[in-house]
Motif scaffolding. Structure first.
Motif, short mmCIF file in Angstrom:
data_model
loop_
_atom_site.label_atom_id
_atom_site.label_comp_id
_atom_site.label_asym_id
_atom_site.label_seq_id
_atom_site.Cartn_x
_atom_site.Cartn_y
_atom_site.Cartn_z
N ALA A 40 0.82 -1.22 0.00
CA ALA A 40 0.00 0.00 0.00
C ALA A 40 0.85 1.27 0.00
N LEU A 100 2.47 2.21 -3.44
CA LEU A 100 2.50 2.64 -4.84
C LEU A 100 1.51 3.76 -5.12
N GLU A 101 0.35 3.71 -4.48
CA GLU A 101 -0.69 4.72 -4.73
C GLU A 101 -0.37 6.07 -4.09
N ARG A 131 5.47 6.72 -10.27
CA ARG A 131 5.17 5.28 -10.17
C ARG A 131 6.10 4.49 -11.09
N THR A 172 -1.10 -3.07 -3.85
CA THR A 172 -1.73 -1.75 -3.83
C THR A 172 -3.24 -1.93 -3.88
N SER A 187 -7.71 -5.63 -3.68
CA SER A 187 -6.33 -5.21 -3.87
C SER A 187 -5.71 -6.01 -4.99
#
Length: 217
Positions: free
Chosen positions: A103, A105-106, A114, A132, A211
């Motif tokens: 959690a 990458l976002e 990215r 993510t 996810s």
């Protein structure tokens, strides 16, 4: 504790929450995917030392690269200050058996960053596990509000300032705008573009993808 805090605690924050059950299942899947995990050196991009101290599994060595180091090495876990999208010169020769990220990458800040994050992952190890939240799950996971990710920024800011399930409540418009802009969820197509040699796995909740994980073994 407010009603909103109580509900949020039951859903995502407490040790018995729904989100914690998903985290435990994710640890189990990670361990099953990499049976030799206990012998590995793992680099965690954007994680925390405390999360690994609480984890039900423990690699031989963990290096956490983060903007918020938590002190000296503890129990084979060390934190180094680093931007995962632009490693400092002293870390560019760092290598490990596995790169792990949960959690993060976002939160790195746009499509270009990215891409740079993915390049860092590829440079640090041959294997990776990059999780993510899924953009098209109907409940946005940070604000716990239906369809939040699809709304205009102004609407998200207005909701965030009033919504009782937000993680860090604030009435300050500038602070909430920064918080809203710090999250940009991605879908399967982008994850496959960033990690073209990886398997994309789906974590599901009631048959819906909650996810997505780029896995290379």
């Amino acid at each position: 504790m407010s009603i909103g805090s109580t509900i949020r605690n039951q859903l995502v924050d407490s040790p018995t929450s729904l989100a914690e059950r998903f985290r435990l299942r994710r640890w189990e899947n990670l361990s099953a995917t990499y049976p030799d995990l206990a012998e590995m050196h793992v680099i965690d991009l954007g994680g925390t030392v405390s999360a690994w101290q609480r984890a039900p599994i423990r690699p031989r060595r963990v290096t956490v690269l983060t903007f918020e180091p938590e002190g000296e090495q503890v129990d084979g876990i060390e934190a180094r200050y680093a931007d995962a999208c632009a490693l400092p010169a002293e870390l560019r020769d760092l290598r490990a058996d596995l790169v792990y990220s949960n959690a993060v990458l976002e939160h790195v800040g746009g499509a270009e960053r990215r891409q740079r994050f993915a390049e860092t992952v590829h440079s640090l190890a041959d294997r990776h596990w990059i999780q993510t939240p899924y953009r098209y799950f109907p409940i946005e996971p940070h604000w716990l509000f239906p369809g939040f990710q699809f709304l205009p920024v102004a609407a998200r800011v207005a909701i965030g300032r009033r919504w009782k399930l937000v993680h860090t409540p604030t009435q300050d418009a500038a602070s909430m705008t920064s918080s809203v802009l710090s999250v940009e969820l991605v879908g399967v197509t982008e994850l496959r573009h960033l990690f073209p040699q990886s398997e994309v796995r789906r974590e599901r909740f009631v048959a819906l993808t909650k996810s997505i994980i780029a896995v290379k073994t």
